[in-house]
Design a protein around this motif. Structure first.
Motif, PDB file in Angstrom:
ATOM      1  N   ALA A  79      -5.781  -7.622   3.723  1.00 14.78           N
ATOM      2  CA  ALA A  79      -5.297  -6.934   4.922  1.00 14.78           C
ATOM      3  C   ALA A  79      -3.778  -6.860   4.916  1.00 14.78           C
ATOM      4  O   ALA A  79      -3.191  -5.838   5.280  1.00 14.78           O
ATOM      5  N   GLU A  80      -3.138  -7.941   4.470  1.00 14.59           N
ATOM      6  CA  GLU A  80      -1.675  -7.956   4.402  1.00 14.59           C
ATOM      7  C   GLU A  80      -1.185  -6.898   3.414  1.00 14.59           C
ATOM      8  O   GLU A  80      -0.214  -6.171   3.692  1.00 14.59           O
ATOM      9  N   ALA A  81      -1.852  -6.781   2.274  1.00 15.28           N
ATOM     10  CA  ALA A  81      -1.482  -5.766   1.287  1.00 15.28           C
ATOM     11  C   ALA A  81      -1.675  -4.356   1.865  1.00 15.28           C
ATOM     12  O   ALA A  81      -0.860  -3.449   1.629  1.00 15.28           O
ATOM     13  N   TYR A  82      -2.740  -4.188   2.624  1.00 14.58           N
ATOM     14  CA  TYR A  82      -3.046  -2.899   3.262  1.00 14.58           C
ATOM     15  C   TYR A  82      -1.952  -2.518   4.263  1.00 14.58           C
ATOM     16  O   TYR A  82      -1.438  -1.392   4.244  1.00 14.58           O
ATOM     17  N   PHE A  83      -1.567  -3.454   5.116  1.00 16.30           N
ATOM     18  CA  PHE A  83      -0.542  -3.166   6.108  1.00 16.30           C
ATOM     19  C   PHE A  83       0.817  -2.924   5.459  1.00 16.30           C
ATOM     20  O   PHE A  83       1.591  -2.068   5.915  1.00 16.30           O
ATOM     21  N   GLN A  84       1.104  -3.645   4.392  1.00 14.31           N
ATOM     22  CA  GLN A  84       2.367  -3.421   3.689  1.00 14.31           C
ATOM     23  C   GLN A  84       2.419  -2.021   3.085  1.00 14.31           C
ATOM     24  O   GLN A  84       3.474  -1.370   3.095  1.00 14.31           O
ATOM     25  N   ALA A  85       1.281  -1.541   2.576  1.00 15.67           N
ATOM     26  CA  ALA A  85       1.217  -0.181   2.017  1.00 15.67           C
ATOM     27  C   ALA A  85       1.446   0.847   3.132  1.00 15.67           C
ATOM     28  O   ALA A  85       2.145   1.852   2.931  1.00 15.67           O
ATOM     29  N   MET A  86       0.862   0.612   4.316  1.00 15.13           N
ATOM     30  CA  MET A  86       1.060   1.526   5.435  1.00 15.13           C
ATOM     31  C   MET A  86       2.509   1.488   5.927  1.00 15.13           C
ATOM     32  O   MET A  86       3.088   2.524   6.252  1.00 15.13           O
ATOM     33  N   GLU A  87       3.087   0.284   5.978  1.00  9.87           N
ATOM     34  CA  GLU A  87       4.479   0.162   6.438  1.00  9.87           C
ATOM     35  C   GLU A  87       5.440   0.839   5.469  1.00  9.87           C
ATOM     36  O   GLU A  87       6.452   1.418   5.890  1.00  9.87           O
ATOM     37  N   LYS A  88       5.102   0.806   4.187  1.00 10.16           N
ATOM     38  CA  LYS A  88       5.914   1.509   3.185  1.00 10.16           C
ATOM     39  C   LYS A  88       5.869   3.008   3.441  1.00 10.16           C
ATOM     40  O   LYS A  88       6.870   3.713   3.301  1.00 10.16           O
ATOM     41  N   GLU A  89       4.688   3.499   3.812  1.00  6.60           N
ATOM     42  CA  GLU A  89       4.511   4.928   4.108  1.00  6.60           C
ATOM     43  C   GLU A  89       5.340   5.340   5.328  1.00  6.60           C
ATOM     44  O   GLU A  89       5.796   6.490   5.423  1.00  6.60           O
ATOM     45  N   ALA A  90       5.526   4.400   6.262  1.00 10.34           N
ATOM     46  CA  ALA A  90       6.257   4.692   7.496  1.00 10.34           C
ATOM     47  C   ALA A  90       7.774   4.614   7.327  1.00 10.34           C
ATOM     48  O   ALA A  90       8.526   4.930   8.250  1.00 10.34           O
ATOM     49  N   LYS A  91       8.240   4.209   6.145  1.00 10.71           N
ATOM     50  CA  LYS A  91       9.678   4.132   5.867  1.00 10.71           C
ATOM     51  C   LYS A  91      10.131   5.397   5.128  1.00 10.71           C
ATOM     52  O   LYS A  91       9.392   5.950   4.318  1.00 10.71           O
ATOM     53  N   ASP A  92      11.339   5.825   5.410  1.00 14.90           N
ATOM     54  CA  ASP A  92      11.912   7.000   4.735  1.00 14.90           C
ATOM     55  C   ASP A  92      10.956   8.185   4.784  1.00 14.90           C
ATOM     56  O   ASP A  92      10.645   8.802   3.755  1.00 14.90           O
ATOM     57  N   VAL A  93      10.464   8.496   5.980  1.00 15.44           N
ATOM     58  CA  VAL A  93       9.503   9.591   6.162  1.00 15.44           C
ATOM     59  C   VAL A  93      10.186  10.939   5.962  1.00 15.44           C
ATOM     60  O   VAL A  93      11.182  11.238   6.620  1.00 15.44           O
ATOM     61  N   LYS A  94       9.639  11.739   5.048  1.00 17.24           N
ATOM     62  CA  LYS A  94      10.161  13.088   4.837  1.00 17.24           C
ATOM     63  C   LYS A  94       9.389  14.094   5.688  1.00 17.24           C
ATOM     64  O   LYS A  94       9.949  15.061   6.188  1.00 17.24           O
ATOM     65  N   SER A  95       8.098  13.863   5.805  1.00 19.20           N
ATOM     66  CA  SER A  95       7.260  14.687   6.679  1.00 19.20           C
ATOM     67  C   SER A  95       6.345  13.747   7.446  1.00 19.20           C
ATOM     68  O   SER A  95       5.519  13.052   6.849  1.00 19.20           O
ATOM     69  N   ALA A  96       6.514  13.731   8.765  1.00 26.12           N
ATOM     70  CA  ALA A  96       5.689  12.844   9.596  1.00 26.12           C
ATOM     71  C   ALA A  96       4.220  13.247   9.515  1.00 26.12           C
ATOM     72  O   ALA A  96       3.335  12.390   9.503  1.00 26.12           O
ATOM     73  N   THR A  97       3.963  14.531   9.455  1.00 25.46           N
ATOM     74  CA  THR A  97       2.585  15.021   9.338  1.00 25.46           C
ATOM     75  C   THR A  97       1.935  14.490   8.072  1.00 25.46           C
ATOM     76  O   THR A  97       0.824  13.949   8.107  1.00 25.46           O
ATOM     77  N   THR A  98       2.637  14.627   6.956  1.00 23.15           N
ATOM     78  CA  THR A  98       2.113  14.136   5.673  1.00 23.15           C
ATOM     79  C   THR A  98       1.899  12.635   5.716  1.00 23.15           C
ATOM     80  O   THR A  98       0.882  12.124   5.228  1.00 23.15           O
ATOM     81  N   ALA A  99       2.837  11.913   6.324  1.00 23.62           N
ATOM     82  CA  ALA A  99       2.727  10.454   6.410  1.00 23.62           C
ATOM     83  C   ALA A  99       1.482  10.045   7.193  1.00 23.62           C
ATOM     84  O   ALA A  99       0.770   9.107   6.804  1.00 23.62           O
ATOM     85  N   LEU A 100       1.180  10.751   8.279  1.00 19.04           N
ATOM     86  CA  LEU A 100      -0.007  10.418   9.084  1.00 19.04           C
ATOM     87  C   LEU A 100      -1.290  10.678   8.302  1.00 19.04           C
ATOM     88  O   LEU A 100      -2.237   9.886   8.372  1.00 19.04           O
ATOM     89  N   TYR A 101      -1.315  11.751   7.540  1.00 19.21           N
ATOM     90  CA  TYR A 101      -2.487  12.017   6.694  1.00 19.21           C
ATOM     91  C   TYR A 101      -2.587  10.980   5.573  1.00 19.21           C
ATOM     92  O   TYR A 101      -3.688  10.539   5.214  1.00 19.21           O
ATOM     93  N   ASN A 102      -1.446  10.580   5.030  1.00 20.92           N
ATOM     94  CA  ASN A 102      -1.444   9.577   3.953  1.00 20.92           C
ATOM     95  C   ASN A 102      -1.986   8.234   4.433  1.00 20.92           C
ATOM     96  O   ASN A 102      -2.634   7.506   3.671  1.00 20.92           O
TER      97      ASN A 102
END
Length: 201
Positions: A64-87
């Motif tokens: 779960a910690e690895a999962y949340f870290q992957a999501m938090e990485k996605e939420a950093k340096d967002v180029k497209s918020a839409t793409t990030a939400l789908y990711n």
């Protein structure tokens, strides 16, 4: 035993348990099998974990910690918020697909004080991740949202609702299969498409 050595052995046990649980399923794996994989005694396992449920819980906390870290990485340096939400949804699908034999759904049904507290913390962490992405969308002019925190909470709660309402024939003693998971993911993406249209600038 030194703390470093104890931590290293605990990590080895969790890795061995994760490998077994992922391949055979948590309920079908015995402590003896994990001990055999590690070439140690079953008593050695009980030094670190009082029972298999405690070990199972520790494995789930680790992934779960690895999962949340992957999501938090996605939420950093967002180029497209839409793409990030789908990711984020794709990350969830990959996570569930990879660890479907860990009996995650059964653990979610556990309403002990410990799990209720952990689920509360996990939900808040997911709220925070989605809030950060929506704020990035506001900053870039992609989204027109007055209250990013409330918007993130509504989105996460709606997505969570689909996780539990879409499978209409799941029992407490079973986990989601690939077909159920694909159905949930498809509906989550449809919901996200509608949601994003509503908050687009």
């Amino acid at each position: 035993m030194h703390t470093e050595a104890k931590d290293e052995m605990r990590d080895k046990i969790l890795e061995a348990a994760l490998k077994r649980f992922t391949h055979y399923g948590a309920s079908k794996t015995t402590m003896n099998e994990i001990a055999d994989d590690l070439h140690c005694s079953k008593a050695s396992l009980y030094y670190y974990f009082p029972d298999k449920k405690a070990m199972h819980t520790a494995v789930l906390m680790k992934i779960a910690e690895a999962y949340f870290q992957a999501m938090e990485k996605e939420a950093k340096d967002v180029k497209s918020a839409t793409t990030a939400l789908y990711n984020i949804i794709d990350l969830r699908k990959d996570f569930i697909s990879k660890f479907c034999r860990l009996e995650i759904f059964k653990i979610i049904q556990d309403n002990s004080k410990f799990f209720l507290e952990e689920k509360k913390k996990a939900k808040q962490r997911e709220f925070n991740i989605h809030t950060d992405i929506i704020k990035a969308g506001i900053a870039s002019g992609e989204f027109n949202v007055k209250d990013p925190v409330l918007t993130a909470e509504i989105l996460v709660q709606a997505l969570m609702g689909l996780r539990f309402s879409v499978p209409d024939h799941i029992r407490e003693d079973m986990d989601l299969d690939d077909e159920m998971m694909d159905n949930i993911i498809d509906k989550q993406k449809q919901l996200l498409e509608i949601f994003i249209k509503g908050i687009k600038a």
